[in-house]
Design a protein around this motif. Sequence first.
Motif: not given
Length: 341
Positions: A319-326
Amino acid sequence: MHRPWFLCALLVLALAACTPRLVPPGPDAPAGTTPAVQENQLRMADGTRLPLRIWPAREGEPKAIVLGVHGFNDYSMAFDLPGQWFAAQGYTLYAYDQRGFGATRYAGLWPGTDALTEDLGTAIVLLRERHPDKPFFVVGTSMGGAVVLAAAERGVLPRVDGAVLAAPAVWGRRTMPFYQRWALWLTVHTVPWMRMTAEGLDILATDNLIELYAMGMDPLVITATRIDAMYGLTDLMSEALEAGDVLPAPTLLLYGAKDEIVPAEPMLELWERVDERPGITPALYDDGWHMILRDRQAYTVWRDIAHWMREGNPLPSGADRRARQAIAVGTTDTMKDLAAE
């Protein structure tokens, strides 16, 4: 000829003199009395008693202490599901009813940001004294996350080993459409006692329909909200949105891509403000709703939190990786795309 308009003007002026009502201070405590933990409640400095619930670690000494801070119109039982899971994993979780909510006196009235932040600071100090040698984490959900942020902004948040903000209420006034701000101001200064419900809004707080049903049947969950309480919540959220620069580290910022309560825009703004700060971890859950700790996929979030408290990043779910993408995209499109998948 002008008498009706004159009378109407007088009526508007009279109603505009109405002011929001706050939870009154508690009874003055006897001289020399200090805040304390008393069985199933916390006693504040002014004598106010806040109901306290505990989910103790099931075996041996707790790995860490977790303090839960519930959301708007909710109360400490909001942490029952995560509390049971964390207790099974060896953590002790506490949660208290904030002023104006749950089983506290004057439930339904807005307590004010001053009282909410001061109570949080007192609760942390009291429970740290009870467990002086254990790591201590605070978990704020929705309004509870905003209380943590506002306490940090005001410099009244005691030292903790980490903070988890789950779908924090950061829908500040400046991020609202002008007509919502205008309507809220008008109603709070004319009919602050009026109550509103969420019926007919066609929004979901979670995909856990069993939990929603249980909340609807719970007499301690507020279902009809006073206008002045909504106005007070807006003040709190506005302050919380500006607190990114003073957010304590380490902090885990959780958000669900399907959240229909707190819009994605202010959450993304908060993430962007703290993006370069070490120790601040945003996390985006594609199946997450607003009540992210009680959703059907809540186990994924609980596991991430437990891992983060023990070992930090990266999170098992990614989930931290997905937030960085956003954050890299710089728009809420990434969140919406994930929710649509």
